[in-house]
Design a protein around this motif. Structure first.
Motif, PDB file in Angstrom:
ATOM      1  N   ASP A  45       0.799  -1.226   0.000  1.00  0.00           N
ATOM      2  CA  ASP A  45       0.000   0.000   0.000  1.00  0.00           C
ATOM      3  C   ASP A  45       0.831   1.275   0.000  1.00  0.00           C
ATOM      4  OD1 ASP A  45      -2.333   1.467  -0.146  1.00  0.00           O
ATOM      5  OD2 ASP A  45      -2.797   1.303   1.983  1.00  0.00           O
ATOM      6  N   THR A  46       1.841   1.293  -0.858  1.00  0.00           N
ATOM      7  CA  THR A  46       2.579   2.522  -1.109  1.00  0.00           C
ATOM      8  C   THR A  46       3.113   2.459  -2.529  1.00  0.00           C
ATOM      9  OG1 THR A  46       4.226   4.076  -0.234  1.00  0.00           O
ATOM     10  CG2 THR A  46       4.842   1.764  -0.262  1.00  0.00           C
ATOM     11  N   GLU A  47       3.276   3.618  -3.143  1.00  0.00           N
ATOM     12  CA  GLU A  47       3.791   3.630  -4.502  1.00  0.00           C
ATOM     13  C   GLU A  47       5.287   3.347  -4.495  1.00  0.00           C
ATOM     14  OE1 GLU A  47       2.862   7.513  -6.055  1.00  0.00           O
ATOM     15  OE2 GLU A  47       4.391   8.484  -4.866  1.00  0.00           O
ATOM     16  N   PRO A  48       5.804   2.747  -5.572  1.00  0.00           N
ATOM     17  CA  PRO A  48       7.242   2.499  -5.630  1.00  0.00           C
ATOM     18  C   PRO A  48       8.005   3.796  -5.907  1.00  0.00           C
ATOM     19  CG  PRO A  48       6.236   1.848  -7.694  1.00  0.00           C
ATOM     20  CD  PRO A  48       5.115   2.257  -6.767  1.00  0.00           C
ATOM     21  N   SER A  49       9.234   3.858  -5.436  1.00  0.00           N
ATOM     22  CA  SER A  49      10.155   4.936  -5.790  1.00  0.00           C
ATOM     23  C   SER A  49      11.024   4.400  -6.919  1.00  0.00           C
ATOM     24  CB  SER A  49      11.020   5.322  -4.597  1.00  0.00           C
ATOM     25  OG  SER A  49      10.210   5.862  -3.570  1.00  0.00           O
ATOM     26  N   VAL A  50      11.034   5.107  -8.037  1.00  0.00           N
ATOM     27  CA  VAL A  50      11.730   4.629  -9.238  1.00  0.00           C
ATOM     28  C   VAL A  50      12.680   5.706  -9.725  1.00  0.00           C
ATOM     29  CG1 VAL A  50      11.446   3.687 -11.564  1.00  0.00           C
ATOM     30  CG2 VAL A  50       9.590   3.421  -9.892  1.00  0.00           C
ATOM     31  N   ASP A  51      13.929   5.337  -9.940  1.00  0.00           N
ATOM     32  CA  ASP A  51      14.865   6.236 -10.611  1.00  0.00           C
ATOM     33  C   ASP A  51      15.740   5.395 -11.535  1.00  0.00           C
ATOM     34  OD1 ASP A  51      17.029   5.148  -9.066  1.00  0.00           O
ATOM     35  OD2 ASP A  51      16.834   6.717  -7.561  1.00  0.00           O
ATOM     36  N   HIS A  52      16.769   5.999 -12.097  1.00  0.00           N
ATOM     37  CA  HIS A  52      17.602   5.262 -13.053  1.00  0.00           C
ATOM     38  C   HIS A  52      18.361   4.109 -12.398  1.00  0.00           C
ATOM     39  CE1 HIS A  52      16.910   7.653 -16.610  1.00  0.00           C
ATOM     40  NE2 HIS A  52      16.982   8.742 -15.863  1.00  0.00           N
ATOM     41  N   GLU A  53      18.669   4.241 -11.133  1.00  0.00           N
ATOM     42  CA  GLU A  53      19.508   3.251 -10.460  1.00  0.00           C
ATOM     43  C   GLU A  53      18.748   2.114  -9.801  1.00  0.00           C
ATOM     44  OE1 GLU A  53      22.745   3.544 -10.972  1.00  0.00           O
ATOM     45  OE2 GLU A  53      22.259   5.390 -12.064  1.00  0.00           O
ATOM     46  N   GLU A  54      17.542   2.403  -9.273  1.00  0.00           N
ATOM     47  CA  GLU A  54      16.857   1.381  -8.485  1.00  0.00           C
ATOM     48  C   GLU A  54      15.363   1.652  -8.393  1.00  0.00           C
ATOM     49  OE1 GLU A  54      17.966   1.424  -4.308  1.00  0.00           O
ATOM     50  OE2 GLU A  54      18.129   3.598  -4.351  1.00  0.00           O
ATOM     51  N   VAL A  55      14.680   0.651  -7.861  1.00  0.00           N
ATOM     52  CA  VAL A  55      13.275   0.773  -7.497  1.00  0.00           C
ATOM     53  C   VAL A  55      13.131   0.179  -6.103  1.00  0.00           C
ATOM     54  CG1 VAL A  55      12.674  -1.419  -8.642  1.00  0.00           C
ATOM     55  CG2 VAL A  55      10.885   0.259  -8.127  1.00  0.00           C
ATOM     56  N   TYR A  56      12.354   0.856  -5.261  1.00  0.00           N
ATOM     57  CA  TYR A  56      12.142   0.347  -3.908  1.00  0.00           C
ATOM     58  C   TYR A  56      10.826   0.893  -3.371  1.00  0.00           C
ATOM     59  CZ  TYR A  56      13.807   4.947  -2.486  1.00  0.00           C
ATOM     60  OH  TYR A  56      13.946   6.305  -2.335  1.00  0.00           O
ATOM     61  N   PHE A  57      10.369   0.290  -2.291  1.00  0.00           N
ATOM     62  CA  PHE A  57       9.147   0.711  -1.616  1.00  0.00           C
ATOM     63  C   PHE A  57       9.510   1.206  -0.227  1.00  0.00           C
ATOM     64  CE2 PHE A  57       7.683  -2.209  -4.806  1.00  0.00           C
ATOM     65  CZ  PHE A  57       6.453  -1.716  -5.197  1.00  0.00           C
ATOM     66  N   TYR A  58       8.901   2.314   0.171  1.00  0.00           N
ATOM     67  CA  TYR A  58       9.091   2.843   1.524  1.00  0.00           C
ATOM     68  C   TYR A  58       7.743   3.340   2.019  1.00  0.00           C
ATOM     69  CZ  TYR A  58      10.218   5.916   5.372  1.00  0.00           C
ATOM     70  OH  TYR A  58      10.238   6.519   6.598  1.00  0.00           O
ATOM     71  N   ARG A  59       7.371   2.905   3.198  1.00  0.00           N
ATOM     72  CA  ARG A  59       6.147   3.397   3.833  1.00  0.00           C
ATOM     73  C   ARG A  59       6.506   3.832   5.240  1.00  0.00           C
ATOM     74  NH1 ARG A  59       2.812  -1.017   4.135  1.00  0.00           N
ATOM     75  NH2 ARG A  59       3.245  -1.278   6.326  1.00  0.00           N
ATOM     76  N   PRO A  60       6.313   5.104   5.560  1.00  0.00           N
ATOM     77  CA  PRO A  60       6.622   5.570   6.919  1.00  0.00           C
ATOM     78  C   PRO A  60       5.769   4.831   7.951  1.00  0.00           C
ATOM     79  CG  PRO A  60       6.136   7.424   5.457  1.00  0.00           C
ATOM     80  CD  PRO A  60       5.798   6.174   4.713  1.00  0.00           C
TER      81      PRO A  60
END
Length: 173
Positions: free
Chosen positions: A105-120
């Motif tokens: 239940d959080t959007e992924p963080s996407v950039d050129h180097e990686e993709v990850y999920f973070y939920r506070p």
């Protein structure tokens, strides 16, 4: 092309609302390649192997199936995320793994180097999140995840190098 799992998810989304069960996620026009053409490549060989199907973030990142081979069951293809600010990564080994990622239940963080999920810690859940988790278990026998990185890492271990080699001739960086 009909994907039974996506048809069932669309029925659920019609009840729960676009973005109502997993932050910023929503099924879109199946195989609309306009985002790929605008941000990545217009090469027909590139476009023929990717099938966009859903929004991934509020900024415009999106998910696509990657036709790594010619299997008939599209739900078993790896899922790739294309970032609105660049970057493209294998994120799930198949549609069912993506569905499990949506339970975080959080959007992924996407950039050129990686993709990850973070939920506070303490972040509010989407309105229909609990209903989605229950539906996913009842419909597909899938459990929610609190470890999205494990799903992403497994997908990248299986498909990452092959995807990187495949996309390289089409992209200018």
């Amino acid at each position: 092309m009909t994907i039974p799992e996506l048809r069932l998810l669309q029925e659920f989304q019609d009840r729960a609302g676009y973005g109502g069960y997993s932050e910023c996620f929503g099924l879109d026009d199946f195989n609309d390649t306009s985002g790929l053409e605008a941000g990545w490549s217009k090469d027909p060989d590139f476009l023929s192997r990717l099938i966009p199907f859903a929004t991934a973030t509020g900024g415009g990142s999106f998910y696509a199936f990657w036709r790594a081979d010619d299997r008939d069951d599209l739900a078993t293809l790896p899922v790739v995320v294309f970032g609105d600010e660049g970057g493209e990564h294998v994120i799930a080994s198949d549609l069912r793994d993506l569905l499990r990622l949506l339970t975080y239940d959080t959007e992924p963080s996407v950039d050129h180097e990686e993709v990850y999920f973070y939920r506070p810690e303490g972040a509010e859940r989407s309105n229909a999140h609990e209903e989605f988790v229950t539906w996913l278990g009842a419909t597909f026998g899938l459990a929610a995840t609190d470890a999205p990185g494990e799903i992403v890492e497994a997908a990248q271990a299986e498909w990452g190098e092959r995807f990187a080699a495949w996309k390289a001739p089409f992209l200018d960086y």
